[in-house]
Every structure is written in structure tokens, then in C-alpha cells.
Design a protein around this motif. Structure first.
Motif, PDB file in Angstrom:
ATOM      1  N   ALA A  99       0.827  -1.206   0.000  1.00  0.00           N
ATOM      2  CA  ALA A  99       0.000   0.000   0.000  1.00  0.00           C
ATOM      3  C   ALA A  99       0.858   1.252   0.000  1.00  0.00           C
ATOM      4  O   ALA A  99       0.533   2.256  -0.637  1.00  0.00           O
ATOM      5  CB  ALA A  99      -0.925   0.001   1.204  1.00  0.00           C
ATOM      6  N   LEU A 100       1.983   1.221   0.695  1.00  0.00           N
ATOM      7  CA  LEU A 100       2.856   2.389   0.730  1.00  0.00           C
ATOM      8  C   LEU A 100       3.542   2.619  -0.607  1.00  0.00           C
ATOM      9  O   LEU A 100       3.794   3.753  -1.009  1.00  0.00           O
ATOM     10  CB  LEU A 100       3.902   2.218   1.837  1.00  0.00           C
ATOM     11  CG  LEU A 100       3.347   2.383   3.252  1.00  0.00           C
ATOM     12  CD1 LEU A 100       4.414   2.036   4.274  1.00  0.00           C
ATOM     13  CD2 LEU A 100       2.871   3.801   3.470  1.00  0.00           C
ATOM     14  N   LEU A 101       3.834   1.533  -1.309  1.00  0.00           N
ATOM     15  CA  LEU A 101       4.453   1.665  -2.619  1.00  0.00           C
ATOM     16  C   LEU A 101       3.475   2.216  -3.642  1.00  0.00           C
ATOM     17  O   LEU A 101       3.864   2.804  -4.641  1.00  0.00           O
ATOM     18  CB  LEU A 101       4.981   0.309  -3.097  1.00  0.00           C
ATOM     19  CG  LEU A 101       6.200  -0.219  -2.335  1.00  0.00           C
ATOM     20  CD1 LEU A 101       6.503  -1.647  -2.778  1.00  0.00           C
ATOM     21  CD2 LEU A 101       7.410   0.674  -2.590  1.00  0.00           C
ATOM     22  N   ALA A 102       2.193   1.992  -3.372  1.00  0.00           N
ATOM     23  CA  ALA A 102       1.164   2.443  -4.298  1.00  0.00           C
ATOM     24  C   ALA A 102       0.355   3.556  -3.658  1.00  0.00           C
ATOM     25  O   ALA A 102      -0.841   3.447  -3.442  1.00  0.00           O
ATOM     26  CB  ALA A 102       0.252   1.288  -4.677  1.00  0.00           C
ATOM     27  N   ALA A 103       1.004   4.638  -3.315  1.00  0.00           N
ATOM     28  CA  ALA A 103       0.346   5.757  -2.641  1.00  0.00           C
ATOM     29  C   ALA A 103      -0.828   6.257  -3.460  1.00  0.00           C
ATOM     30  O   ALA A 103      -0.745   6.431  -4.668  1.00  0.00           O
ATOM     31  CB  ALA A 103       1.340   6.892  -2.433  1.00  0.00           C
ATOM     32  N   GLY A 104      -1.920   6.485  -2.727  1.00  0.00           N
ATOM     33  CA  GLY A 104      -3.094   7.019  -3.393  1.00  0.00           C
ATOM     34  C   GLY A 104      -4.009   5.972  -3.973  1.00  0.00           C
ATOM     35  O   GLY A 104      -5.024   6.302  -4.555  1.00  0.00           O
ATOM     36  N   THR A 105      -3.649   4.683  -3.814  1.00  0.00           N
ATOM     37  CA  THR A 105      -4.469   3.647  -4.414  1.00  0.00           C
ATOM     38  C   THR A 105      -5.274   2.880  -3.390  1.00  0.00           C
ATOM     39  O   THR A 105      -5.833   1.845  -3.693  1.00  0.00           O
ATOM     40  CB  THR A 105      -3.595   2.648  -5.202  1.00  0.00           C
ATOM     41  OG1 THR A 105      -2.694   2.014  -4.281  1.00  0.00           O
ATOM     42  CG2 THR A 105      -2.802   3.361  -6.272  1.00  0.00           C
TER      43      THR A 105
ATOM     44  N   THR B 194      -7.473  -2.078   2.097  1.00  0.00           N
ATOM     45  CA  THR B 194      -6.119  -1.869   2.614  1.00  0.00           C
ATOM     46  C   THR B 194      -6.124  -1.653   4.125  1.00  0.00           C
ATOM     47  O   THR B 194      -5.243  -2.141   4.835  1.00  0.00           O
ATOM     48  CB  THR B 194      -5.469  -0.659   1.930  1.00  0.00           C
ATOM     49  OG1 THR B 194      -6.349   0.484   2.035  1.00  0.00           O
ATOM     50  CG2 THR B 194      -5.189  -0.937   0.461  1.00  0.00           C
ATOM     51  N   GLY B 195      -7.122  -0.920   4.607  1.00  0.00           N
ATOM     52  CA  GLY B 195      -7.199  -0.674   6.049  1.00  0.00           C
ATOM     53  C   GLY B 195      -7.509  -1.927   6.838  1.00  0.00           C
ATOM     54  O   GLY B 195      -6.898  -2.188   7.878  1.00  0.00           O
ATOM     55  N   VAL B 196      -8.461  -2.717   6.372  1.00  0.00           N
ATOM     56  CA  VAL B 196      -8.838  -3.942   7.073  1.00  0.00           C
ATOM     57  C   VAL B 196      -7.696  -4.954   7.037  1.00  0.00           C
ATOM     58  O   VAL B 196      -7.444  -5.665   8.015  1.00  0.00           O
ATOM     59  CB  VAL B 196     -10.134  -4.539   6.481  1.00  0.00           C
ATOM     60  CG1 VAL B 196     -10.448  -5.882   7.120  1.00  0.00           C
ATOM     61  CG2 VAL B 196     -11.305  -3.583   6.688  1.00  0.00           C
TER      62      VAL B 196
ATOM     63  N   GLN C  95      -3.659   8.888   9.616  1.00  0.00           N
ATOM     64  CA  GLN C  95      -2.403   9.577   9.330  1.00  0.00           C
ATOM     65  C   GLN C  95      -2.045   9.507   7.837  1.00  0.00           C
ATOM     66  O   GLN C  95      -1.489  10.449   7.281  1.00  0.00           O
ATOM     67  CB  GLN C  95      -1.292   8.939  10.157  1.00  0.00           C
ATOM     68  CG  GLN C  95       0.030   9.681  10.150  1.00  0.00           C
ATOM     69  CD  GLN C  95       1.050   8.997  11.052  1.00  0.00           C
ATOM     70  OE1 GLN C  95       0.842   7.869  11.517  1.00  0.00           O
ATOM     71  NE2 GLN C  95       2.156   9.668  11.313  1.00  0.00           N
ATOM     72  N   PHE C  96      -2.369   8.373   7.204  1.00  0.00           N
ATOM     73  CA  PHE C  96      -2.049   8.161   5.792  1.00  0.00           C
ATOM     74  C   PHE C  96      -3.315   7.786   5.024  1.00  0.00           C
ATOM     75  O   PHE C  96      -3.448   6.666   4.531  1.00  0.00           O
ATOM     76  CB  PHE C  96      -1.003   7.047   5.643  1.00  0.00           C
ATOM     77  CG  PHE C  96       0.277   7.289   6.386  1.00  0.00           C
ATOM     78  CD1 PHE C  96       1.199   8.229   5.945  1.00  0.00           C
ATOM     79  CD2 PHE C  96       0.559   6.572   7.539  1.00  0.00           C
ATOM     80  CE1 PHE C  96       2.374   8.454   6.628  1.00  0.00           C
ATOM     81  CE2 PHE C  96       1.740   6.782   8.233  1.00  0.00           C
ATOM     82  CZ  PHE C  96       2.646   7.729   7.772  1.00  0.00           C
ATOM     83  N   PRO C  97      -4.272   8.714   4.903  1.00  0.00           N
ATOM     84  CA  PRO C  97      -5.562   8.394   4.289  1.00  0.00           C
ATOM     85  C   PRO C  97      -5.471   8.028   2.818  1.00  0.00           C
ATOM     86  O   PRO C  97      -6.369   7.360   2.295  1.00  0.00           O
ATOM     87  CB  PRO C  97      -6.373   9.680   4.497  1.00  0.00           C
ATOM     88  CG  PRO C  97      -5.341  10.762   4.629  1.00  0.00           C
ATOM     89  CD  PRO C  97      -4.200  10.122   5.344  1.00  0.00           C
ATOM     90  N   ASP C  98      -4.400   8.443   2.123  1.00  0.00           N
ATOM     91  CA  ASP C  98      -4.256   8.091   0.713  1.00  0.00           C
ATOM     92  C   ASP C  98      -3.732   6.676   0.519  1.00  0.00           C
ATOM     93  O   ASP C  98      -3.724   6.160  -0.601  1.00  0.00           O
ATOM     94  CB  ASP C  98      -3.308   9.066   0.013  1.00  0.00           C
ATOM     95  CG  ASP C  98      -3.886  10.462  -0.085  1.00  0.00           C
ATOM     96  OD1 ASP C  98      -5.130  10.578  -0.032  1.00  0.00           O
ATOM     97  OD2 ASP C  98      -3.109  11.421  -0.209  1.00  0.00           O
ATOM     98  N   LYS C  99      -3.280   6.073   1.618  1.00  0.00           N
ATOM     99  CA  LYS C  99      -2.682   4.742   1.516  1.00  0.00           C
ATOM    100  C   LYS C  99      -3.512   3.660   2.176  1.00  0.00           C
ATOM    101  O   LYS C  99      -3.428   2.486   1.810  1.00  0.00           O
ATOM    102  CB  LYS C  99      -1.285   4.765   2.136  1.00  0.00           C
ATOM    103  CG  LYS C  99      -0.335   5.700   1.391  1.00  0.00           C
ATOM    104  CD  LYS C  99       0.867   6.062   2.232  1.00  0.00           C
ATOM    105  CE  LYS C  99       1.733   7.082   1.482  1.00  0.00           C
ATOM    106  NZ  LYS C  99       2.630   7.818   2.362  1.00  0.00           N
TER     107      LYS C  99
END
Length: 443
Positions: free
Chosen positions: A14-20, A35-37, A206-210
Motif C-alpha cells: 500500500a505504501l508503494l502504491a500511494a493514493g491507491t 487496505t485498512g482492514v 495519518q495516511f488516508p491516501d494509503k
């Protein structure tokens, strides 16, 4: 085999694909694999395994069990596996800082058990001070790393409660108060799953785009299914070892399994009706729990024929019965053959873990334990996904904006999550209503 071979490396991906990061309700359908779950499930797995191994290792240290050293090593390996998860979010420096704090904590836990065993009050106090140092340091780390989305004070208080559960469970066990000890164990198991909810929620804010919101009704449901399944595995291993060793608390370990079974039954009944819940218990108790006890007893009596018979019943008869039940109940959303194979893999991990322990191959036994524990989260993912897909209307998010900003650097949603963690609330949507899990104290 490490947990990463079973759990998807969602954090780094998820961090490598920021915004996805996926939304919780793409196309209006609740999901259990956002991603969150997935982040929450990963943390749930590692943190709850830590709890189970902490209690298990302390009991074995106190009992002078020959497997104690391997149990402690497994606890340390669990801490090492947390480091890359934290590092994938906060960098290598953050991961290293987390592991250093956590390792100190595990050392204090082992020293406390040894001090109680030896009646060394001074050593006990030193160990407790070391554990308190962990609570303070980790609370500060989480508060700083999440930039206040997880408040330091709340994190510290919740960590202290976690340590209290571990210590109380062990102290009651050492005092021979077994029913109270296992009641504490079950309550502590629930509490640690709140940590995954709180930490993943803070990271998602903190990282809503990820990361999407992990604390949706569907996410809550997956977490609870995971908890009941993982708790079953941990209790099965405790109970079988207790039975093999003729331990005084064997009946109480079985009592704890009965409480776990009731949670399973209640969950099934709330979704599919009381008749289905009763059918589940008949299969679960008669072809599973009782057969595991038979296997442990046969091993203690050196009756290899009976051991093989019980193992065959678990991996074939029980796996087929339960796999068929789940496939039918979910209207083939859990394919029959695949579900049977998954249950067979679970039963094999339970049997192998126990047989390796009984044979004195403790290091291999705990490696198998860790593999089997992680597998429960695969099973939980499949079952929760099937049920949410089958009954989507029961898992819609009634709060479109769950994480509004507050003026204190955190979020209202996360404040609520932390309150739930600290007060040990475990209310989640199941079926058409809310199921309050019951903890009976009658043996």
C-alpha cells in the motif's frame, strides 16, 4: 515458516502504491479485504499471537516445562516479525526503535515468571519495573509515530491494561486459581484485538491516501471472526499439552474452550439461526474438541494406534463435516473442496504442533505453532468475506464520515476506538442485530 507466507504484505504494498487505497464500500458493497482492514488483520495476528505466547511461555517457565526455552524463543520471533510491519510504515529507524522497546518487554515477562517461581521478591519488582518502562516507552513511541492520532496517554493506559491481563492471568495460575486465570486469559485475548483496531485506525487517519478506514462493520466482523478462530487454536494447544502432562488445570483449559465454542455458536446462530448454531456445536464438540482431548490422552498413554485414529478423525471426518457445513451455509461462497482442504490444514497444524511437543522437538513444535496460528487468519478472512458477501445489508457503514478531525491532533473516530479498547467493549454487528459475547463462569 513465518507469518508473512500466509498474510498478504499489504502494508508495504500500500505504501508503494500511494493514493491507491481502496474504499471500504466500493460499488456500494461492504468489503473485508480493503487496505485498512488488511492492515488491521496483520496487526491483530501479530499482537494476539504475542499475547498467547506470553501467557504460554510464562506458564511453561513457572512449571519447569522442557519446552519453556522454545516458547520464549517463539515469543522473541514474534517480536522480530513486527519490526518489518512497523518499518514499512515509519521507516527502518522506526521499525528498529519499535523492536528494541518490544524486546525489552519480552525479557521482563520471562524474568517475572522466573522470579515468581523462585519466590524472589526483588527480582519480581525489577521485572515489573522493566515492564512498566516498556509501557511508558511504547506509549510514547505510538503517540509520536502516529503524530498524535493515537494519543500517548490513551495508548499508555491501554498497554498497561494489556500487561495487567498478562500478569493477572499468570499470577492467578501460579496461585492455583485456575478458573479465574482462564477467565482473565479470555478477557485479555479480547482486549489485545482492540490494539489492532486502534493502531490501524490511527495509521489510516495519518495516511488516508494509503489506507482505507479499517474500523468498518465489515472490518469489525472479520476481526472478531479472526479472534475467535485464533483463540481456538491457542486454547487447543494449551489444553492438549495440559492433558498430555496431566496438569491440574487441564479441566479449566477445556472450560475455556467451551467458552470459545459458545462464541462460535452464537455467531453462527445470529446469522443462520439457532438450529444451525446447534448443528455446528454438535460437529464442533463431538468430532473436534473431544477428539483432540482423546489424541492427547492417547499420546500420554503411548497408544500410537489411538493417536493415529484420532488424527485421522480430525483431518478427514471432522474436516469434511465442517467444510460441508460451511460451504452449504454460505451457499457455496466457500467452495466445498477448498474449505475442507483449509480445515484439514488447520487440523494438521494442531496435530503436528502437539506431536512435536510430545516428542520433545520443542523448537519445531513452536515453528509449527506459529504457522498454524497465522493460518487461522486465512480461515477467518475466507469465512468473514463469504458471510459479508452473503448478507451485505447487515454490514453497511451507517457513519459515512467516521474520522472527522479534532482540535487535539487526533480524530473523533480514533478517540472512540481507544475508549472501546480501554473499556474492553466488544460489540460488533453480526447478522441482523448486535451480539454481546458471553463469558460464563460456570465450569
Amino acid at each position: 515458516m513465518k507469518w508473512r507466507k500466509f498474510l498478504a504484505p499489504v502494508v508495504g504494498a500500500a505504501l508503494l502504491a500511494a493514493g491507491t487505497g481502496t474504499t471500504a464500500f466500493a460499488h456500494g458493497t461492504p468489503k473485508t479485504d480493503t487496505t485498512g482492514v488488511e492492515l488491521r488483520a496483520t496487526l491483530d495476528s501479530l499482537l494476539s499471537e504475542h499475547y498467547a505466547l506470553a501467557v504460554d511461555s510464562m506458564m511453561k517457565v513457572y512449571d519447569g516445562d522442557k519446552g519453556a526455552e522454545a516458547a520464549v524463543a517463539a515469543l522473541e520471533a514474534n517480536a522480530a516479525d513486527m519490526e518489518p510491519v512497523i518499518a514499512s510504515v515509519y521507516g527502518e529507524e522506526g521499525g528498529a526503535a519499535f523492536e528494541e522497546i518490544f524486546t525489552k518487554h519480552n525479557t521482563g515477562t520471562e524474568e517475572y515468571a522466573l522470579a515468581v517461581k523462585e519466590g524472589d521478591k526483588k527480582m519480581q519488582q525489577e521485572a515489573l519495573e522493566e515492564i512498566q518502562s516498556f509501557v511508558d516507552d511504547m506509549g510514547a513511541f505510538l503517540g509520536a509515530a502516529t503524530e498524535g492520532h493515537l494519543l500517548e496517554e490513551g495508548a499508555t493506559q491501554a498497554l498497561r491494561q494489556h500487561e495487567d491481563f498478562v500478569q493477572d492471568t499468570f499470577d492467578l495460575y501460579a496461585a492455583g486459581k485456575y478458573e479465574e486465570a482462564y477467565t482473565s486469559y479470555l478477557e485479555g485475548f479480547k482486549q489485545i484485538f482492540g490494539a489492532g483496531s486502534a493502531i490501524s485506525g490511527a495509521i489510516a487517519t495519518q495516511f488516508p491516501d494509503k489506507f482505507s478506514d479499517p474500523n468498518t462493520p465489515a472490518g469489525d466482523f472479520r476481526s472478531t471472526v479472526n479472534r475467535i478462530a485464533a483463540e481456538h487454536f491457542a486454547l487447543a494447544q494449551l489444553s492438549m499439552a495440559k492433558g498430555y502432562n496431566g496438569a491440574e488445570d487441564f479441566d479449566f483449559a477445556n472450560w475455556a474452550q467451551d467458552q470459545n465454542t459458545e462464541e462460535f455458536r452464537g455467531a453462527i446462530a445470529s446469522i443462520y439461526g439457532e438450529e444451525a448454531g446447534t448443528q455446528f456445536v454438535e460437529v464442533w464438540d463431538n468430532q473436534h474438541i473431544s477428539v483432540q482431548s482423546d489424541l492427547a490422552g492417547a499420546a500420554a498413554s503411548d497408544d500410537q494406534s489411538a493417536v493415529d485414529e484420532a488424527a485421522d478423525a480430525l483431518t478427514n471426518e471432522f474436516a469434511t463435516e465442517l467444510g460441508t457445513f460451511l460451504s452449504t451455509a454460505t451457499e457455496d461462497r466457500m467452495p466445498k473442496e477448498d474449505t475442507i482442504a483449509g480445515i484439514q490444514a488447520h487440523e494438521t497444524s494442531v496435530i503436528d504442533t502437539f506431536n512435536q511437543y510430545a516428542a520433545g522437538d520443542f523448537e519445531t513444535s513452536y515453528e509449527t505453532y506459529r504457522t498454524g496460528y497465522a493460518l487461522m487468519f486465512d480461515i477467518g478472512a475466507g469465512l468473514s468475506s463469504a458471510i459479508v458477501d452473503q448478507f451485505p445489508d447487515n454490514f453497511h457503514n451507517d457513519a459515512p464520515e467516521k474520522m472527522p478531525k479534532t482540535g487535539f491532533g487526533g480524530t473523533a473516530g480514533q478517540s472512540d476506538t481507544m475508549v472501546l479498547w480501554v473499556t474492553l467493549s466488544s460489540l460488533i454487528l453480526l447478522g441482523a442485530g448486535t451480539l454481546t459475547y458471553r463469558q460464563s463462569k460456570q465450569q
